[in-house]
Design a protein around this motif. Structure first.
Motif, mmCIF file in Angstrom:
data_model
loop_
_atom_site.group_PDB
_atom_site.id
_atom_site.type_symbol
_atom_site.label_atom_id
_atom_site.label_comp_id
_atom_site.label_asym_id
_atom_site.label_seq_id
_atom_site.Cartn_x
_atom_site.Cartn_y
_atom_site.Cartn_z
ATOM 1 N N GLY A 103 23.531 44.506 -0.826
ATOM 2 C CA GLY A 103 22.186 44.004 -1.071
ATOM 3 C C GLY A 103 21.194 44.490 -0.027
ATOM 4 O O GLY A 103 21.551 45.145 0.958
ATOM 5 N N ARG A 104 19.944 44.181 -0.274
ATOM 6 C CA ARG A 104 18.877 44.523 0.659
ATOM 7 C C ARG A 104 18.424 43.264 1.391
ATOM 8 O O ARG A 104 18.784 42.146 1.036
ATOM 9 C CB ARG A 104 17.700 45.154 -0.096
ATOM 10 N N GLY A 105 17.585 43.463 2.383
ATOM 11 C CA GLY A 105 17.038 42.336 3.108
ATOM 12 C C GLY A 105 18.012 41.767 4.117
ATOM 13 O O GLY A 105 19.103 42.290 4.346
ATOM 14 N N ARG A 106 17.599 40.684 4.691
ATOM 15 C CA ARG A 106 18.401 40.044 5.725
ATOM 16 C C ARG A 106 19.733 39.572 5.137
ATOM 17 O O ARG A 106 19.761 38.894 4.122
ATOM 18 C CB ARG A 106 17.634 38.860 6.299
ATOM 19 N N ASP A 107 20.814 39.976 5.754
ATOM 20 C CA ASP A 107 22.166 39.602 5.322
ATOM 21 C C ASP A 107 22.486 40.063 3.900
ATOM 22 O O ASP A 107 23.369 39.506 3.253
ATOM 23 C CB ASP A 107 22.368 38.074 5.420
ATOM 24 N N GLY A 108 21.751 41.088 3.389
ATOM 25 C CA GLY A 108 22.047 41.600 2.051
ATOM 26 C C GLY A 108 21.821 40.601 0.947
ATOM 27 O O GLY A 108 22.447 40.679 -0.113
ATOM 28 N N GLY A 109 20.896 39.682 1.172
ATOM 29 C CA GLY A 109 20.694 38.611 0.204
ATOM 30 C C GLY A 109 19.755 38.939 -0.936
ATOM 31 O O GLY A 109 19.557 38.106 -1.830
ATOM 32 N N LEU A 110 19.188 40.151 -0.946
ATOM 33 C CA LEU A 110 18.306 40.558 -2.042
ATOM 34 C C LEU A 110 18.998 41.619 -2.893
ATOM 35 O O LEU A 110 19.790 42.414 -2.390
ATOM 36 C CB LEU A 110 16.995 41.134 -1.482
ATOM 37 N N PRO A 111 18.692 41.675 -4.198
ATOM 38 C CA PRO A 111 19.326 42.681 -5.059
ATOM 39 C C PRO A 111 19.082 44.099 -4.549
ATOM 40 O O PRO A 111 18.067 44.364 -3.888
ATOM 41 C CB PRO A 111 18.660 42.463 -6.422
ATOM 42 N N PRO A 112 19.980 45.033 -4.863
ATOM 43 C CA PRO A 112 19.843 46.417 -4.382
ATOM 44 C C PRO A 112 18.573 47.122 -4.836
ATOM 45 O O PRO A 112 18.115 48.052 -4.179
ATOM 46 C CB PRO A 112 21.097 47.097 -4.947
ATOM 47 N N ASN A 113 18.023 46.728 -5.973
ATOM 48 C CA ASN A 113 16.728 47.273 -6.401
ATOM 49 C C ASN A 113 16.057 46.271 -7.332
ATOM 50 O O ASN A 113 16.560 45.145 -7.514
ATOM 51 C CB ASN A 113 16.879 48.671 -7.036
ATOM 52 N N ASP A 114 14.942 46.683 -7.964
ATOM 53 C CA ASP A 114 14.154 45.735 -8.754
ATOM 54 C C ASP A 114 14.434 45.814 -10.250
ATOM 55 O O ASP A 114 13.642 45.321 -11.053
ATOM 56 C CB ASP A 114 12.654 45.946 -8.493
ATOM 57 N N GLY A 160 16.800 39.299 -19.455
ATOM 58 C CA GLY A 160 15.955 38.533 -18.568
ATOM 59 C C GLY A 160 16.562 38.346 -17.194
ATOM 60 O O GLY A 160 17.779 38.271 -17.030
ATOM 61 N N GLY A 161 15.700 38.299 -16.174
ATOM 62 C CA GLY A 161 16.152 38.112 -14.810
ATOM 63 C C GLY A 161 16.633 39.408 -14.185
ATOM 64 O O GLY A 161 16.605 40.475 -14.804
ATOM 65 N N PRO A 162 17.087 39.335 -12.931
ATOM 66 C CA PRO A 162 17.561 40.538 -12.243
ATOM 67 C C PRO A 162 18.779 41.146 -12.943
ATOM 68 O O PRO A 162 19.578 40.431 -13.563
ATOM 69 C CB PRO A 162 17.936 40.033 -10.842
ATOM 70 N N ALA A 163 18.917 42.465 -12.814
ATOM 71 C CA ALA A 163 20.068 43.164 -13.406
ATOM 72 C C ALA A 163 21.237 43.219 -12.425
ATOM 73 O O ALA A 163 22.130 44.056 -12.586
ATOM 74 C CB ALA A 163 19.654 44.573 -13.811
ATOM 75 N N TRP A 164 21.230 42.353 -11.439
ATOM 76 C CA TRP A 164 22.276 42.336 -10.413
ATOM 77 C C TRP A 164 22.788 40.919 -10.206
ATOM 78 O O TRP A 164 22.017 39.957 -10.257
ATOM 79 C CB TRP A 164 21.735 42.855 -9.079
ATOM 80 N N THR A 165 24.086 40.811 -9.964
ATOM 81 C CA THR A 165 24.695 39.535 -9.590
ATOM 82 C C THR A 165 25.494 39.730 -8.304
ATOM 83 O O THR A 165 26.225 40.722 -8.164
ATOM 84 C CB THR A 165 25.615 39.019 -10.717
ATOM 85 N N ARG A 166 25.343 38.768 -7.395
ATOM 86 C CA ARG A 166 26.042 38.861 -6.110
ATOM 87 C C ARG A 166 27.370 38.115 -6.187
ATOM 88 O O ARG A 166 27.449 37.001 -6.713
ATOM 89 C CB ARG A 166 25.186 38.280 -4.994
ATOM 90 N N ALA A 224 23.958 40.964 -20.011
ATOM 91 C CA ALA A 224 24.369 39.695 -19.424
ATOM 92 C C ALA A 224 25.209 39.917 -18.172
ATOM 93 O O ALA A 224 25.816 40.980 -17.987
ATOM 94 C CB ALA A 224 25.165 38.889 -20.457
ATOM 95 N N ALA A 225 25.262 38.909 -17.315
ATOM 96 C CA ALA A 225 26.068 39.007 -16.092
ATOM 97 C C ALA A 225 27.534 39.229 -16.423
ATOM 98 O O ALA A 225 28.287 39.778 -15.611
ATOM 99 C CB ALA A 225 25.900 37.744 -15.256
#
Length: 539
Positions: free
Chosen positions: A146-157, A163-169, A181-182
């Protein structure tokens, strides 16, 4: 590589070579077509029991939506095992028997292949979860930090089509891509094992006798290098209108070339059909170049409003795009992912009049055509399904966005729901059938010479018999505003009135078929929202 197929209804023997250039292919949404075992869900046994109906309708082939082993997060488009049948739909023996019976009825069978993603229950993805970050097992999918602090944001937009982000952590910190779907993780088509596996899957079904594949998300699979941001939200509104870094990338075409070589290695003209959303007709045509797939769904035609100017424009663009690569155009009005065209065209009597006319227009155009189950009955979209029965994951995108309303079970016979969809005594079906559909059943319409089913049967018979229809060219003729007039060769003329009032035209010749009653005489008053087929010459 030729063979002969005998059509059960007509006894006509047709050479298989290039059959796909003007075939009429009937889409069966298996879950909603016919319930053979009494559990309220359509299955392969039910389809097998209705093959005589399909042969009698006059179609050339049947496309079956996925019936493979699946947890059904997206009703079979999340595949856990591509070489077996989900128990909901039957067994592998049922699939084999269905293919054999279809061929005996003179029908070809096209099955879905889902190459962009698997189910999260697929053995590969389960292995990837167990293996952890950095393991080779994760290379078959698209895992990223992931991106951001501690990889807490999706790798891209990137956004999911649902609907919603195309990424699941995952709990281990890594993210995986899912454009749907996830439960549908995207495969990594840069991995050679993915290529080898899908070629083996195709061989498995080709060896069982299927006549081709409809390729789900044929514009997917390949992602832009580096997985770049798009920079905007609301990306679902861009589908089919823009090249996105995750859809319609040029790299998909090499995959389709490999598959074409595989299909061509089998006898009987086995075909590939692209479900491809592309921003222009020219880009759509790339999927059907001579060394790629055979057909691509024409969603631009499907989305065109009931308007003569707009229809002529999309027909011209479609034919011109296909001509660039020597391919046939492939026309479609409805499918399991869009609102039924009776409702799109205005619903009620208005929508039905336009839908009947649109069917004759579509079937008169050069190339191949697809018929979605129930459109030959004039079925509308069911807009008042109780929220508690709706199950489509696309509903999560926005209110009213679900596809359940076009997937309500087929009405076959009798006076009460579920109208013969299930065996006698079974009342509960996976989606409820409207109690008002009694007059729309196959049984009711077979007894009515003016029904929509009678119109489709007549049109498909004429299309099969008339030398001017099917593959070939088209010539436009001058006509009043709001109308379309075109000929196919010297022996066929089609007239369409998309306007709200009748239009007077010189009588073109002998009436072959009309979507609405035509006034007789030297001058024809073409009714509003109608289409008619003519044989030029003296009436």
């Amino acid at each position: 590589m030729t063979d002969a197929v005998t059509h059960a209804e007509t006894g006509e023997v047709r050479e298989a070579t290039r059959w796909w250039r003007d075939a009429v292919i009937y889409q069966v949404y298996v879950r909603s077509f016919a319930d053979g075992n009494g559990d309220g869900i359509g299955d392969l046994l039910g389809v097998r029991g209705r093959l005589a109906y399909l042969a009698g309708l006059g179609v050339d082939a049947v496309w079956l939506t996925p019936f493979y082993t699946s947890p059904m997060a997206d009703f079979g488009y999340d595949v856990a095992d591509y070489r077996d049948v989900d128990p909901v739909f039957g067994t592998l023996a049922d699939a084999r028997a269905l293919i054999e019976d279809a061929h005996r009825h003179g029908l070809r069978i096209i099955t879905d292949v889902v190459p962009n993603h698997t189910s999260d229950r697929h053995a590969w993805f389960q292995e990837a979860l167990r293996a952890g970050p950095g393991a080779a097992a994760r290379d078959r999918y698209v895992f990223r930090p992931g991106r951001g602090r501690d990889g807490g944001l999706p790798p891209n937009d990137w956004e999911s089509v649902f609907g919603g982000p195309a990424w699941t952590r995952l709990p281990d910190g890594e993210w995986y891509l899912h454009l749907f779907a996830a439960e549908q993780p995207d495969l990594n088509w840069d991995h050679p094992e993915v290529h080898a596996e899908f070629e083996a899957i195709m061989r498995f079904w080709l060896d069982l006798g299927v006549d081709g594949f409809r390729v789900d998300v044929a514009h997917g699979m390949v992602k832009a290098p580096g997985l770049p941001d798009i920079g905007v939200s609301g990306q679902t509104e861009m589908l089919g209108t823009a090249v996105l870094p995750y859809f319609d990338q040029d790299g998909v075409h090499e995959i389709h070339r490999r598959w074409r070589r595989l299909l061509d290695s089998y006898d009987g003209e086995r075909i590939g059909v692209a479900e491809a959303w592309a921003p222009t007709q020219e880009r759509l045509a790339l999927y059907v170049r001579p060394d790629e797939l055979h057909q691509a769904f024409n969603f631009h035609f499907l989305k065109t409003p009931w308007d003569a100017v707009a229809l002529r424009a999309v027909i011209d663009e479609s034919l011109a795009g296909a001509a660039l690569v020597g391919a046939p155009s492939t026309w479609v009005l409805s499918n399991h992912d869009v609102k039924r065209h009776v409702t799109r065209y205005g619903d009620g009597d208005l929508g039905l009049r336009r839908a009947r006319a649109a069917a004759l227009l579509m079937l008169a155009l050069p190339g191949s055509a697809y018929v979605y189950q129930g459109e030959e009955l004039g079925l509308p979209e069911v807009l008042d399904l109780p929220e508690e029965v709706c199950q489509d994951p696309q509903r999560l995108r926005a209110p009213g966005d679900g596809r359940d309303g076009c997937r309500v079970p087929m009405p076959w016979a009798h006076a009460e729901p579920p109208f013969g969809f299930s065996p006698p005594g079974i009342a509960d079906t996976w989606l409820p059938v409207p109690a008002t559909w009694g007059p729309l059943t196959v049984e009711s319409q077979l007894a009515d010479p003016g029904s929509t089913l009678a119109l489709y049967r007549a049109a498909l018979r004429l299309r099969r018999e008339h030398p001017g229809l099917g593959d070939g060219g088209l010539t436009w003729h001058a006509s009043p505003p709001g109308t379309l007039v075109f000929s196919r060769g010297d022996g066929f003329l089609c007239t369409v009135n998309t306007g709200p009032a009748p239009v007077a035209l010189p009588r073109p010749g002998r009436l072959l078929l009309g979507s609405a009653p035509m006034e007789e005489g030297g001058v024809v008053r073409l009714p509003s929202d109608s289409c008619a087929w003519w044989e030029p010459g003296d009436a």
